[in-house]
Scaffold this motif. Structure first.
Motif, PDB file in Angstrom:
ATOM      1  N   THR A   1       0.868   7.505   9.117  1.00 40.43           N
ATOM      2  CA  THR A   1       1.436   6.578  10.260  1.00 40.43           C
ATOM      3  C   THR A   1       0.314   5.442  10.691  1.00 40.43           C
ATOM      4  OG1 THR A   1       1.904   8.758  11.308  1.00 40.43           O
ATOM      5  CG2 THR A   1       2.157   7.015  12.888  1.00 40.43           C
ATOM      6  N   ALA A   2      -1.135   5.716  10.388  1.00 40.31           N
ATOM      7  CA  ALA A   2      -1.946   4.536  10.518  1.00 40.31           C
ATOM      8  C   ALA A   2      -1.629   3.491   9.616  1.00 40.31           C
ATOM      9  CB  ALA A   2      -3.201   5.041  10.355  1.00 40.31           C
ATOM     10  N   TYR A   3      -1.206   3.827   8.507  1.00 38.81           N
ATOM     11  CA  TYR A   3      -0.797   2.488   7.370  1.00 38.81           C
ATOM     12  C   TYR A   3       0.321   1.782   7.863  1.00 38.81           C
ATOM     13  CZ  TYR A   3      -4.389   3.348   3.609  1.00 38.81           C
ATOM     14  OH  TYR A   3      -5.463   3.300   2.795  1.00 38.81           O
ATOM     15  N   ARG A   4       1.522   2.576   8.647  1.00 39.10           N
ATOM     16  CA  ARG A   4       2.592   2.223   9.031  1.00 39.10           C
ATOM     17  C   ARG A   4       2.510   1.222   9.905  1.00 39.10           C
ATOM     18  NH1 ARG A   4       6.514   5.781  11.184  1.00 39.10           N
ATOM     19  NH2 ARG A   4       5.375   7.322  10.249  1.00 39.10           N
ATOM     20  N   ALA A   5       1.579   1.618  11.070  1.00 37.77           N
ATOM     21  CA  ALA A   5       1.266   0.727  11.942  1.00 37.77           C
ATOM     22  C   ALA A   5       0.479  -0.560  11.408  1.00 37.77           C
ATOM     23  CB  ALA A   5       0.252   1.406  12.932  1.00 37.77           C
ATOM     24  N   LEU A   6      -0.606  -0.517  10.715  1.00 44.15           N
ATOM     25  CA  LEU A   6      -1.107  -1.563  10.180  1.00 44.15           C
ATOM     26  C   LEU A   6      -0.234  -2.422   9.362  1.00 44.15           C
ATOM     27  CD1 LEU A   6      -4.336   0.033   8.256  1.00 44.15           C
ATOM     28  CD2 LEU A   6      -4.195  -1.495  10.413  1.00 44.15           C
ATOM     29  N   LYS A   7       0.671  -1.933   8.594  1.00 47.91           N
ATOM     30  CA  LYS A   7       1.826  -2.738   8.056  1.00 47.91           C
ATOM     31  C   LYS A   7       2.575  -3.685   9.213  1.00 47.91           C
ATOM     32  CE  LYS A   7       2.663  -0.805   3.634  1.00 47.91           C
ATOM     33  NZ  LYS A   7       3.470   0.142   2.820  1.00 47.91           N
ATOM     34  N   LYS A   8       2.956  -2.791  10.280  1.00 45.97           N
ATOM     35  CA  LYS A   8       3.793  -3.655  11.502  1.00 45.97           C
ATOM     36  C   LYS A   8       2.986  -4.502  12.079  1.00 45.97           C
ATOM     37  CE  LYS A   8       6.411  -1.343  15.089  1.00 45.97           C
ATOM     38  NZ  LYS A   8       6.485   0.146  16.034  1.00 45.97           N
ATOM     39  N   LYS A   9       1.841  -4.441  12.182  1.00 44.39           N
ATOM     40  CA  LYS A   9       0.763  -5.431  12.610  1.00 44.39           C
ATOM     41  C   LYS A   9       0.559  -6.408  11.842  1.00 44.39           C
ATOM     42  CE  LYS A   9      -1.424  -2.672  16.515  1.00 44.39           C
ATOM     43  NZ  LYS A   9      -2.420  -2.123  16.775  1.00 44.39           N
ATOM     44  N   GLY A  10       0.806  -6.460  10.667  1.00 44.56           N
ATOM     45  CA  GLY A  10       0.727  -7.609   9.550  1.00 44.56           C
ATOM     46  C   GLY A  10      -0.741  -7.616   8.922  1.00 44.56           C
ATOM     47  N   LYS A  11      -1.323  -6.340   9.112  1.00 47.16           N
ATOM     48  CA  LYS A  11      -2.705  -6.563   8.459  1.00 47.16           C
ATOM     49  C   LYS A  11      -2.582  -5.969   7.057  1.00 47.16           C
ATOM     50  CE  LYS A  11      -5.139  -5.860  12.878  1.00 47.16           C
ATOM     51  NZ  LYS A  11      -5.877  -5.214  13.759  1.00 47.16           N
ATOM     52  N   LEU A  12      -1.363  -5.564   6.767  1.00 49.16           N
ATOM     53  CA  LEU A  12      -1.281  -5.104   5.361  1.00 49.16           C
ATOM     54  C   LEU A  12      -0.070  -5.541   4.823  1.00 49.16           C
ATOM     55  CD1 LEU A  12      -2.159  -1.418   5.074  1.00 49.16           C
ATOM     56  CD2 LEU A  12      -3.111  -3.109   3.590  1.00 49.16           C
ATOM     57  N   PRO A  13       0.260  -6.120   3.729  1.00 49.53           N
ATOM     58  CA  PRO A  13       1.657  -6.705   3.352  1.00 49.53           C
ATOM     59  C   PRO A  13       2.673  -5.527   3.370  1.00 49.53           C
ATOM     60  CG  PRO A  13      -0.038  -6.931   1.578  1.00 49.53           C
ATOM     61  CD  PRO A  13      -0.805  -6.124   2.509  1.00 49.53           C
ATOM     62  N   VAL A  14       3.805  -6.061   3.827  1.00 49.53           N
ATOM     63  CA  VAL A  14       4.779  -5.083   4.216  1.00 49.53           C
ATOM     64  C   VAL A  14       5.277  -4.300   3.010  1.00 49.53           C
ATOM     65  CG1 VAL A  14       7.107  -4.564   5.269  1.00 49.53           C
ATOM     66  CG2 VAL A  14       5.460  -6.238   6.284  1.00 49.53           C
ATOM     67  N   ASP A  15       5.321  -5.018   1.697  1.00 50.26           N
ATOM     68  CA  ASP A  15       6.034  -4.560   0.705  1.00 50.26           C
ATOM     69  C   ASP A  15       4.913  -3.883  -0.390  1.00 50.26           C
ATOM     70  OD1 ASP A  15       4.671  -6.681   0.160  1.00 50.26           O
ATOM     71  OD2 ASP A  15       6.122  -7.945  -1.105  1.00 50.26           O
ATOM     72  N   LYS A  16       3.747  -3.834   0.232  1.00 51.42           N
ATOM     73  CA  LYS A  16       2.644  -2.953  -0.620  1.00 51.42           C
ATOM     74  C   LYS A  16       2.989  -1.390  -0.750  1.00 51.42           C
ATOM     75  CE  LYS A  16      -2.262  -2.868  -1.157  1.00 51.42           C
ATOM     76  NZ  LYS A  16      -3.445  -3.132  -0.659  1.00 51.42           N
ATOM     77  N   PRO A  17       3.317  -0.981  -2.057  1.00 55.27           N
ATOM     78  CA  PRO A  17       4.001   0.200  -2.249  1.00 55.27           C
ATOM     79  C   PRO A  17       2.498   1.473  -2.270  1.00 55.27           C
ATOM     80  CG  PRO A  17       4.043  -0.645  -4.427  1.00 55.27           C
ATOM     81  CD  PRO A  17       3.262  -1.664  -3.279  1.00 55.27           C
ATOM     82  N   ILE A  18       2.568   2.143  -1.061  1.00 52.68           N
ATOM     83  CA  ILE A  18       1.415   3.069  -0.937  1.00 52.68           C
ATOM     84  C   ILE A  18       2.207   4.396  -0.830  1.00 52.68           C
ATOM     85  CG2 ILE A  18      -0.559   3.711   0.269  1.00 52.68           C
ATOM     86  CD1 ILE A  18      -0.642   0.928   1.520  1.00 52.68           C
ATOM     87  N   LYS A  19       1.499   5.408  -1.690  1.00 50.86           N
ATOM     88  CA  LYS A  19       1.994   6.862  -1.335  1.00 50.86           C
ATOM     89  C   LYS A  19       0.894   7.732  -0.726  1.00 50.86           C
ATOM     90  CE  LYS A  19       6.143   6.445  -2.409  1.00 50.86           C
ATOM     91  NZ  LYS A  19       7.393   6.872  -1.675  1.00 50.86           N
ATOM     92  N   PHE A  20       1.316   8.598  -0.218  1.00 49.76           N
ATOM     93  CA  PHE A  20       0.245   9.749   0.382  1.00 49.76           C
ATOM     94  C   PHE A  20       0.315  11.006  -0.174  1.00 49.76           C
ATOM     95  CE2 PHE A  20       1.553   6.228   3.070  1.00 49.76           C
ATOM     96  CZ  PHE A  20       0.232   5.703   3.332  1.00 49.76           C
ATOM     97  N   ILE A  21      -0.604  11.478  -1.073  1.00 45.51           N
ATOM     98  CA  ILE A  21      -0.573  12.761  -1.284  1.00 45.51           C
ATOM     99  C   ILE A  21      -1.851  13.616  -0.834  1.00 45.51           C
ATOM    100  CG2 ILE A  21      -0.714  14.030  -3.517  1.00 45.51           C
ATOM    101  CD1 ILE A  21      -0.058  11.558  -5.019  1.00 45.51           C
ATOM    102  N   ALA A  22      -1.477  14.882  -0.482  1.00 49.22           N
ATOM    103  CA  ALA A  22      -2.250  15.931   0.085  1.00 49.22           C
ATOM    104  C   ALA A  22      -2.265  17.004  -0.888  1.00 49.22           C
ATOM    105  CB  ALA A  22      -1.823  16.507   1.439  1.00 49.22           C
ATOM    106  N   PHE A  23      -3.404  17.361  -1.167  1.00 44.70           N
ATOM    107  CA  PHE A  23      -3.877  18.637  -2.073  1.00 44.70           C
ATOM    108  C   PHE A  23      -4.493  19.611  -1.183  1.00 44.70           C
ATOM    109  CE2 PHE A  23      -4.123  14.909  -4.978  1.00 44.70           C
ATOM    110  CZ  PHE A  23      -3.096  15.311  -5.978  1.00 44.70           C
ATOM    111  N   ALA A  24      -3.774  20.602  -1.431  1.00 48.00           N
ATOM    112  CA  ALA A  24      -4.462  21.769  -0.625  1.00 48.00           C
ATOM    113  C   ALA A  24      -4.296  23.292  -1.455  1.00 48.00           C
ATOM    114  CB  ALA A  24      -3.941  22.170   0.562  1.00 48.00           C
ATOM    115  N   GLY A  25      -5.305  24.225  -1.497  1.00 47.73           N
ATOM    116  CA  GLY A  25      -5.262  25.507  -2.089  1.00 47.73           C
ATOM    117  C   GLY A  25      -4.239  26.429  -1.418  1.00 47.73           C
TER     118      GLY A  25
END
Lengths: 325, 99
Positions: free
Chosen positions: A92-116
């Motif tokens: 959500t934070a990255y989505r907000a940063l993109k919305k505010k123009g602080k990150l390029p909108v088309d930057k492909p970022i993926k979020f992976i959680a690892f847990a046992g």
């Protein structure tokens, strides 16, 4: 696009480029770093930048011993129970940063959680369910070593019946853990608009194809990876790939995926081996095999995995071309 | 590990501000069994590289080049997944120099 191992060696000949580096202090032969590196390589191969979140567990404590970190990519750890909600917050934070123009909108970022399995089956279950329900765009990879191995082999919701743990020892009173393993993939697949799958390090290409599919899926995705703990499964250090292969061949760990309610079995072995073979290979069942109830427990387990396989085949047939939404 | 830092030198929150600092920690000292690579038998199938939990298989131009003994913990997974048995595990004591 099929994953080509030669292509991967070309792209990741520099060990720093994978994301998880050498110098972590997981046990020799641990399957957790295999699980992680295969997933990260697929993600980077597809051109994504990756942010990882970890739940407390072996992987977290061994890769981030202060002042060292074995991660060369953005990394966050919060607590045991909230790997899913933490990664959802990061997304959500990255989505907000993109919305505010602080990150390029088309930057492909993926979020992976690892847990046992402790942080998924038991402690982190409600955080995972919540994050999936809120439909965050993340991939949750469970490395399932069937117990709280980091704290010294306590039973978890994932430990199989008859397995010896310090909190469910084999003895006169009980023959090891009494209950069956929780079916986590079914739990996750019961949510709406989700991709859930099982995989294992013994079948790396099946696993990597599922990671690719999961990353491309619009919405939350979940992969449960059977990833042995060499210490407390009491197996040789080099046995992680072979024992998980055997788990697939004995129906102990069927490989399938559930995409929006549509079941698909990704590997159907031509012939199956008896579950006893899988049990006899591991020292954690050694005391069970000496127990008077051993034959009953093993035949019950055999019966269970047979029925589950039949059920999976029936589900695959019944849900074909009938997505939940 | 080097000597301890004072509190003024530590970043706020104790965060690690550089990536991949674990590379400074050489886990190769853990090794009991040493994988030895037989180049003639190797068909560059790369399963060892894919599995190696410590990224200790050195590859270049789609070919295996050797094993990085600075980090290899000697688990033997590389030897167990090799289709041509080009890697064999030998006791580390064989490589210790006398004296």
């Amino acid at each position: 696009m099929a994953i080509n191992i030669k292509q991967l060696t070309k792209e990741f000949s520099d060990p720093l480029s994978i994301g998880i580096t050498s110098g972590h202090r997981l046990c020799p032969g641990c399957a957790a770093p295999m699980t992680v590196k295969m997933a990260l390589m697929v993600a980077k191969h597809l051109g994504y930048e990756v942010v990882v979140g970890l739940a407390t567990g072996c992987l977290e404590v061994s890769t981030t011993i202060y002042p060292y970190t074995a991660w060369s990519i953005p990394y966050i750890h919060n607590a045991f129970e909230n790997a899913a909600s933490t990664i959802a917050g990061v997304e959500t934070a990255y989505r907000a940063l993109k919305k505010k123009g602080k990150l390029p909108v088309d930057k492909p970022i993926k979020f992976i959680a690892f847990a046992g399995d402790g942080g998924t089956y038991d402690i982190g279950l409600q955080a995972l369910s919540g994050a999936v329900e809120r439909n965050h765009n993340f991939l949750y990879i469970l490395y399932d070593n069937e117990g709280y191995m980091n704290t010294g082999n306590q039973r978890s919701g994932s430990t199989p019946p008859g397995s010896e743990t310090t909190t469910a020892p084999v003895g006169k009173a009980i023959p090891g853990k009494l209950q069956l393993k929780k079916n986590i993939v079914e739990i996750v697949a019961a949510h709406e608009n989700v991709y859930a799958a099982t995989a294992t390090v013994g079948e790396p290409f099946d696993y990597m194809n599922k990671v690719e599919k999961a990353l491309k899926f619009e919405g939350p995705s979940f992969i449960a990876v059977l990833s042995p703990c060499v210490r407390f499964w009491r197996i040789p250090e080099d046995a992680a790939p072979s024992i998980t292969k055997l788990a697939v061949e004995t129906k102990y760990w069927p490989l399938y995926e559930v995409e929006k309610g549509v079941y698909r079995i990704t590997k159907k072995p031509r012939s199956f081996k008896p579950i006893r073979e899988f049990i006899e290979k591991q020292g954690r069942f050694r005391n069970l095999l000496k127990h008077p109830d051993a034959d009953r427990i093993i035949s019950e387990l055999q019966d269970y995995v047979d029925k589950r396989w039949e059920r999976l085949l029936a589900l695959e047939e019944a849900t074909r071309d009938k997505p939940a939404r | 590990m080097a000597e301890l830092k004072g509190w003024r030198e530590i970043p706020i929150g104790g965060v690690i501000d550089k990536p991949a600092t674990a590379m400074a920690f050489k886990t190769g000292t853990w090794r009991v069994m040493r994988p030895t690579w037989n180049e003639d038998k190797c068909v560059h199938y790369m399963m060892c590289w894919l599995y190696c939990p410590d990224n200790s298989i050195i590859v270049k131009d789609e070919r295996m080049m050797g094993i990085d003994y600075e980090y290899c913990k000697g688990c033997g997974v590389c030897a167990s997944v090799c289709p041509t048995k080009a890697i064999s595990m030998e006791p580390e004591t064989k490589f210790v120099e006398e004296g």
